[in-house]
Design an enzyme around this catalytic site. Structure first.
Site, PDB file in Angstrom:
ATOM      1  N   THR A   1      -3.181 -12.965  11.306  1.00  0.00           N
ATOM      2  CA  THR A   1      -3.602 -14.206  10.650  1.00  0.00           C
ATOM      3  C   THR A   1      -3.216 -15.417  11.508  1.00  0.00           C
ATOM      4  O   THR A   1      -4.016 -16.334  11.703  1.00  0.00           O
ATOM      5  CB  THR A   1      -2.972 -14.305   9.239  1.00  0.00           C
ATOM      6  OG1 THR A   1      -3.251 -13.085   8.548  1.00  0.00           O
ATOM      7  CG2 THR A   1      -3.540 -15.461   8.456  1.00  0.00           C
TER       8      THR A   1
ATOM      9  N   LYS B   1      -9.427  -2.412   2.203  1.00  0.00           N
ATOM     10  CA  LYS B   1      -9.088  -1.269   3.057  1.00  0.00           C
ATOM     11  C   LYS B   1      -9.913  -0.038   2.683  1.00  0.00           C
ATOM     12  O   LYS B   1     -10.325   0.733   3.545  1.00  0.00           O
ATOM     13  CB  LYS B   1      -7.602  -0.942   2.938  1.00  0.00           C
ATOM     14  CG  LYS B   1      -6.681  -2.117   3.188  1.00  0.00           C
ATOM     15  CD  LYS B   1      -6.745  -2.598   4.608  1.00  0.00           C
ATOM     16  CE  LYS B   1      -5.656  -3.630   4.867  1.00  0.00           C
ATOM     17  NZ  LYS B   1      -5.710  -4.155   6.222  1.00  0.00           N
TER      18      LYS B   1
ATOM     19  N   ARG C   1       0.846  -1.191   0.000  1.00  0.00           N
ATOM     20  CA  ARG C   1       0.000   0.000   0.000  1.00  0.00           C
ATOM     21  C   ARG C   1       0.881   1.240   0.000  1.00  0.00           C
ATOM     22  O   ARG C   1       1.941   1.255   0.603  1.00  0.00           O
ATOM     23  CB  ARG C   1      -0.889   0.020   1.241  1.00  0.00           C
ATOM     24  CG  ARG C   1      -2.186  -0.739   1.080  1.00  0.00           C
ATOM     25  CD  ARG C   1      -3.028  -0.650   2.328  1.00  0.00           C
ATOM     26  NE  ARG C   1      -2.446  -1.407   3.418  1.00  0.00           N
ATOM     27  CZ  ARG C   1      -1.898  -0.884   4.496  1.00  0.00           C
ATOM     28  NH1 ARG C   1      -1.859   0.427   4.664  1.00  0.00           N
ATOM     29  NH2 ARG C   1      -1.385  -1.658   5.428  1.00  0.00           N
TER      30      ARG C   1
ATOM     31  N   TYR D   1      -1.527  -3.341  -6.865  1.00  0.00           N
ATOM     32  CA  TYR D   1      -1.263  -4.074  -5.608  1.00  0.00           C
ATOM     33  C   TYR D   1      -2.498  -4.162  -4.712  1.00  0.00           C
ATOM     34  O   TYR D   1      -3.181  -3.158  -4.477  1.00  0.00           O
ATOM     35  CB  TYR D   1      -0.111  -3.425  -4.815  1.00  0.00           C
ATOM     36  CG  TYR D   1      -0.035  -4.065  -3.447  1.00  0.00           C
ATOM     37  CD1 TYR D   1       0.524  -5.331  -3.295  1.00  0.00           C
ATOM     38  CD2 TYR D   1      -0.615  -3.459  -2.337  1.00  0.00           C
ATOM     39  CE1 TYR D   1       0.508  -5.973  -2.066  1.00  0.00           C
ATOM     40  CE2 TYR D   1      -0.629  -4.094  -1.099  1.00  0.00           C
ATOM     41  CZ  TYR D   1      -0.066  -5.350  -0.970  1.00  0.00           C
ATOM     42  OH  TYR D   1      -0.105  -5.983   0.240  1.00  0.00           O
TER      43      TYR D   1
ATOM     44  N   ASP E   1      -8.594  -9.759   9.319  1.00  0.00           N
ATOM     45  CA  ASP E   1      -8.159  -8.397   8.977  1.00  0.00           C
ATOM     46  C   ASP E   1      -9.173  -7.304   9.297  1.00  0.00           C
ATOM     47  O   ASP E   1      -8.785  -6.228   9.723  1.00  0.00           O
ATOM     48  CB  ASP E   1      -7.815  -8.351   7.480  1.00  0.00           C
ATOM     49  CG  ASP E   1      -6.975  -7.132   7.106  1.00  0.00           C
ATOM     50  OD1 ASP E   1      -6.090  -6.765   7.905  1.00  0.00           O
ATOM     51  OD2 ASP E   1      -7.208  -6.544   6.038  1.00  0.00           O
TER      52      ASP E   1
ATOM     53  N   HIS F   1      -9.838  -2.604  12.142  1.00  0.00           N
ATOM     54  CA  HIS F   1      -8.757  -3.420  11.574  1.00  0.00           C
ATOM     55  C   HIS F   1      -8.455  -4.563  12.540  1.00  0.00           C
ATOM     56  O   HIS F   1      -7.490  -4.507  13.286  1.00  0.00           O
ATOM     57  CB  HIS F   1      -7.538  -2.501  11.397  1.00  0.00           C
ATOM     58  CG  HIS F   1      -6.434  -3.098  10.587  1.00  0.00           C
ATOM     59  ND1 HIS F   1      -5.137  -2.652  10.682  1.00  0.00           N
ATOM     60  CD2 HIS F   1      -6.426  -4.084   9.656  1.00  0.00           C
ATOM     61  CE1 HIS F   1      -4.375  -3.344   9.862  1.00  0.00           C
ATOM     62  NE2 HIS F   1      -5.130  -4.216   9.221  1.00  0.00           N
TER      63      HIS F   1
ATOM     64  N   CYS G   1       1.702  -8.105  12.096  1.00  0.00           N
ATOM     65  CA  CYS G   1       1.983  -8.364  13.521  1.00  0.00           C
ATOM     66  C   CYS G   1       1.324  -9.661  13.983  1.00  0.00           C
ATOM     67  O   CYS G   1       1.151  -9.886  15.172  1.00  0.00           O
ATOM     68  CB  CYS G   1       1.508  -7.213  14.399  1.00  0.00           C
ATOM     69  SG  CYS G   1       2.567  -5.772  14.328  1.00  0.00           S
ATOM     70  N   GLY G   2       0.903 -10.503  13.046  1.00  0.00           N
ATOM     71  CA  GLY G   2       0.441 -11.836  13.432  1.00  0.00           C
ATOM     72  C   GLY G   2      -1.070 -11.989  13.575  1.00  0.00           C
ATOM     73  O   GLY G   2      -1.523 -12.907  14.248  1.00  0.00           O
TER      74      GLY G   2
ATOM     75  N   ASN H   1       6.668  -8.661   1.382  1.00  0.00           N
ATOM     76  CA  ASN H   1       5.219  -8.437   1.483  1.00  0.00           C
ATOM     77  C   ASN H   1       4.473  -9.282   0.447  1.00  0.00           C
ATOM     78  O   ASN H   1       3.394  -8.905  -0.006  1.00  0.00           O
ATOM     79  CB  ASN H   1       4.904  -6.947   1.312  1.00  0.00           C
ATOM     80  CG  ASN H   1       3.470  -6.617   1.711  1.00  0.00           C
ATOM     81  OD1 ASN H   1       2.937  -7.166   2.674  1.00  0.00           O
ATOM     82  ND2 ASN H   1       2.825  -5.727   0.957  1.00  0.00           N
TER      83      ASN H   1
ATOM     84  N   SER I   1      -0.594  -4.163  10.455  1.00  0.00           N
ATOM     85  CA  SER I   1      -0.276  -5.146   9.422  1.00  0.00           C
ATOM     86  C   SER I   1       1.020  -5.868   9.780  1.00  0.00           C
ATOM     87  O   SER I   1       1.957  -5.257  10.285  1.00  0.00           O
ATOM     88  CB  SER I   1      -0.095  -4.463   8.061  1.00  0.00           C
ATOM     89  OG  SER I   1      -1.282  -3.829   7.681  1.00  0.00           O
TER      90      SER I   1
ATOM     91  N   ARG J   1       2.089 -12.239  -0.927  1.00  0.00           N
ATOM     92  CA  ARG J   1       0.773 -12.525  -0.324  1.00  0.00           C
ATOM     93  C   ARG J   1       0.124 -13.769  -0.899  1.00  0.00           C
ATOM     94  O   ARG J   1       0.436 -14.196  -2.011  1.00  0.00           O
ATOM     95  CB  ARG J   1      -0.168 -11.341  -0.609  1.00  0.00           C
ATOM     96  CG  ARG J   1       0.292 -10.019  -0.003  1.00  0.00           C
ATOM     97  CD  ARG J   1      -0.253  -9.852   1.377  1.00  0.00           C
ATOM     98  NE  ARG J   1       0.280  -8.700   2.098  1.00  0.00           N
ATOM     99  CZ  ARG J   1      -0.245  -8.240   3.229  1.00  0.00           C
ATOM    100  NH1 ARG J   1      -1.302  -8.806   3.751  1.00  0.00           N
ATOM    101  NH2 ARG J   1       0.310  -7.229   3.857  1.00  0.00           N
TER     102      ARG J   1
END
Ligand code: SAT
Ligand code: MN
Length: 581
Positions: A252, A205, A68, A196, A274, A225, A249-250, A363, A247, A365
Site C-alpha cells: 500500500t 482473496k 486470514r 474477518y 493488492d 497478488h 510488506c508495504g 492486523n 501481506s 484494517r
C-alpha cells in the site's frame, strides 16, 4: 426481473441457511444508510465522531477472528493433485457435506443479504461477476467499497449464469467450525464461521486470487497478488509497474509513494494495492487492471510520514476494523501521531498508554474507496487496463538479497519470482526469523497446483511479444546491528527510477551471477543519507551465501514435486554454475 440462475441458487441457499428474511442489495446510497443505522442499533458497527471523521464507522471482530486462517482454507477439487502441495485439500463431496451441516439453519433469526458484485470496471473484458450471500452487514458495506456492487452487477450479468457463487455465514464464529472452501470446478466459494476481511469479503482473496488464478490458467490470463502504479517521469511519460509482495510488506505504501524533495518532476499514480489481473494485449504487451475499487489496508504503522496519501484517503467514508477508539470518538493505532493517554482497545476494554498492551490489533484494517486517494490514477477505471513495463517481486530479507536486481530474461525472472522468500511480518511473530518461500507472494492464494502455476507463468512469457522486465527488490536489508540500511518509503523511487530506465532498454547496469544490479554510482542518491559502505553492501552479491540459497531452493523444489517445470530446475543449476565460476 431477476436473473433466473441467481434466483434459483439464492432459493436453494435460503432453504439451507433458513434466514428470517432475504434482502437483495442494490448498491444505492439509501441502502447504505439504512444498513449502517441498523448495524449501529445491534452494535455490529459503532459510529465515529461525524464532524472529525465524516462517514466513518468502526467494527470489532471476534477476538479469535482477526486474520486470514490459512490452515482452515481449502481448495476442493475432485483430484487432490489439482490442489497441489501448497494447498489444503478436501474432496468436494466431503466439503459440501461437512459445511452444509454448519450452514444448516445458521441464519435463523437473521437477514440474508444477496450482494451481486463485479470484480473489474463495468464493461471491461477483464471482468468477473460474483454474487455473495451473507448474514453480515459489515460484509455488505465492505463489499460496497471494495467492488462495483448492486444493480450495476446484475445488469452486467444479464441473463447468463456466469457468476461465482459466494456463500458466507458468520454462523456461531466458532473456530472449530470455521472453513473457507473453494470449489473451482463449480465456480463456488463457501465460507463459514468467520467475520474477518480476507475470509469473508469473498470477492477479494477467494474470488479475485484463488478462483481467478484457476480461471486464468484455463483462459490464458493471470491473477496475481500485486500492487499497481504509474510512475510519471519529469518528461510527462507514465510507466506502469506491478509489484508482488507478501501481506504487510508495504504494497500500500509503495502504491501511494510520495517522491522525495530532491526528485521533483516525478509523480506516482495509484491504481491498486493488492490484486492485479493480467492479460496479453493485441500489441503483445501485458495489460493490467486492479479488479477492486477499494483498499483494505493494514492500519498500524500508517501515518502522515509513512503514507500521507493513505491518511488523506481514509479521512472520510472509511470502515475501520479492530482499531482503538479514542475518547473523542476518533481513531488511533500504533504508529499513528498523537498517541492518546486512554481509550477503548480493539477488544472493547479500557486502555491506557502505560498498559504496555496494543491499543489496535497489529492486523487492524481500514476499508476505503480508491476514488478518495489523492494520487488515484485516471486510468483506474479504464476497461482496457494499463500496459505493464516492469514487474517487481520482493519480500523482507535482512540478508542476502540486494536492494534490487534484474533478471536476465522472462524464464530467469519466473525462477526469481518462484523462489522469492520473506521473513514473517511482525503481525505473525516477532521472534521467528526463519524465512518462508512465498512464490510470487502467492503461496496462500494459488488456487491450483503450484507446479502448474509456474508452468502457466512460463507459458504466458512465450506468448508475450513484449514481456515486461522482471526485477527483485528488497527494501529490508539490515546491517550488523540490525538497522535498516535503506531508508525505504518515498526513497524507493530512486530504485524505481533505475528500474524504469532499464525497462526502457537503458544501460547503467552490471552483470552478476544472480542478475543485473545498478552500476556503482548510477542510483540517484541526491539528498538521501546512505553511506558509501552501506550502498556497496546493498548492491553486493555474496557467492557463498547464494550457493547456500540455491541449496535451500532445491529443498523447496522437492516439495513442489513432479509438476515442477524442468526449466526452473535448469535455472537453479545455471545459477549455481555462474556462482562457482
Ligand atoms: O487479510 S486480507 O486477506 O484481507 C488482506 C491481506 O492479507 O492482504
Ligand atoms: Mn494481500
Amino acid at each position: 426481473m431477476v436473473n433466473k440462475h441467481v434466483l434459483a441458487w439464492v432459493k436453494e441457499m435460503e432453504g439451507l441457511c433458513k434466514p428470517d428474511r432475504v434482502v437483495w442489495c442494490d448498491g444505492s446510497k439509501e441502502e447504505k444508510e439504512r444498513l449502517t443505522k441498523e448495524a449501529f442499533k445491534t452494535g455490529e458497527l459503532i459510529e465515529f465522531n461525524q464532524e472529525k471523521l465524516p462517514g466513518c464507522v468502526f467494527h470489532r471482530t471476534a477476538e479469535n477472528d482477526v486474520a486470514r486462517t490459512e490452515h482452515l482454507t481449502f481448495i476442493c477439487t475432485s483430484k487432490k493433485e489439482d490442489a497441489g502441495p501448497t494447498n489444503n485439500w478436501m474432496a468436494p463431496v466431503d466439503a459440501y457435506s461437512k459445511l452444509s451441516g454448519i450452514f444448516d439453519g445458521a441464519m435463523r433469526g437473521r437477514t440474508m443479504y444477496v450482494v451481486p458484485f463485479i470484480m473489474g470496471a463495468p464493461g471491461s473484458h477483464f471482468n468477473k461477476i460474483g454474487v455473495e450471500i451473507t448474514d453480515s452487514i459489515y460484509v455488505v458495506l465492505n463489499m460496497r467499497i471494495m467492488t462495483n456492487m448492486g444493480d450495476v452487477a446484475m445488469k452486467a450479468l444479464g441473463n447468463t449464469g456466469d457468476f461465482t457463487k459466494c456463500l458466507h455465514s458468520k454462523a456461531d464464529l466458532d473456530i472449530n467450525r470455521r472453513f473457507i472452501c473453494h470449489f473451482p470446478e463449480d465456480n463456488t466459494i463457501w465460507s463459514v464461521g468467520s467475520g474477518y476481511g480476507g475470509n469473508v469479503l469473498l470477492g477479494k482473496k477467494c474470488l479475485a486470487l484463488r478462483i481467478a488464478s484457476y480461471m486464468g490458467r484455463k483462459e490464458g490470463w493471470m491473477a496475481e497478488h500485486m500492487t499497481l502504479m504509474g510512475i510519471e517521469k519529469p518528461d510527462g511519460e507514465i510507466i506502469y509497474v506491478a509489484g508482488a509482495f507478501p501481506s504487510a510488506c508495504g504494497k500500500t505504501n509503495l502504491a501511494m509513494l510520495i517522491p522525495p524533495e530532491s526528485m521533483k518532476g516525478y509523480k506516482i499514480w495509484t491504481l491498486g494495492d493488492d490484486i492485479v489481473w493480467l492479460r496479453i494485449g493485441k500489441d503483445g504487451r501485458m495489460w493490467a487492471i486492479n479488479p477492486e475499487t477499494g483498499f483494505f489496508g493494514v492500519a498500524p504503522g500508517t501515518n502522515k510520514k509513512t503514507n500521507g496519501n493513505a491518511m488523506r484517503t481514509i479521512s472520510k467514508n472509511t470502515i475501520f476494523t479492530n482499531v482503538l477508539l479514542k475518547e473523542d470518538r476518533t481513531v488511533w493505532w500504533e504508529g499513528l501521531e498523537d498517541k492518546p493517554e486512554k481509550g477503548i482497545d480493539w477488544k472493547g476494554d479500557q486502555w491506557n498508554s502505560y498498559s504496555g498492551k496494543p491499543g489496535a490489533h497489529p492486523n487492524s484494517r481500514f476499508t476505503t474507496p480508491i476514488s478518495q486517494c489523492p494520487t488515484g490514477s485516471p486510468e483506474t477505471n479504464n476497461p482496457e487496463g494499463v500496459p505493464i513495463s516492469a514487474v517487481l517481486f520482493g519480500g523482507r530479507r535482512a540478508k542476502l538479497a540486494p536492494l534490487v536486481y534484474e533478471s536476465f530474461n522472462w524464464q530467469h525472472g519466473v525462477f526469481v519470482a518462484a523462489t522469492m522468500a520473506s521473513e514473517p511480518t511482525a503481525a505473525i511473530s516477532d521472534e521467528v526469523h526463519e524465512i518462508r518461500r512465498d512464490p510470487m507472494a502467492m503461496l496462500p492464494f494459488i488456487g491450483y497446483n503450484a507446479g502448474d502455476y509456474f508452468k502457466h507463468w512460463l507459458d504466458m512469457g512465450k506468448k508475450l511479444k513484449n514481456p515486461p522486465k522482471i526485477f527483485h527488490v528488497n527494501w529490508f536489508r539490515t546491517d550488523g546491528e540490525g538497522k535498516f540500511m535503506w531508508p525505504g518509503f518515498g526513497e524507493n523511487l530512486r530504485v524505481l527510477e533505475w528500474i524504469i530506465h532499464r525497462a526502457d532498454g537503458g544501460d547503467r547496469a552490471v552483470k552478476t551471477p544472480i542478475g543485473y544490479v545498478p552500476a556503482r554510482g548510477v542510483l540517484n542518491l541526491d539528498g538521501v543519507n546512505v553511506s558509501a559502505g552501506d550502498m556497496e553492501k546493498l548492491l553486493s552479491v555474496d557467492p557463498k551465501a547464494w550457493i547456500a540459497e540455491a541449496e535451500s531452493i532445491k529443498g523447496f523444489f522437492d516439495k513442489i514435486g513432479g509438476k515442477l517445470p524442468k526449466e526452473l530446475e535448469d535455472e537453479r543449476k545455471a545459477l549455481v554454475g555462474r556462482l562457482k565460476e
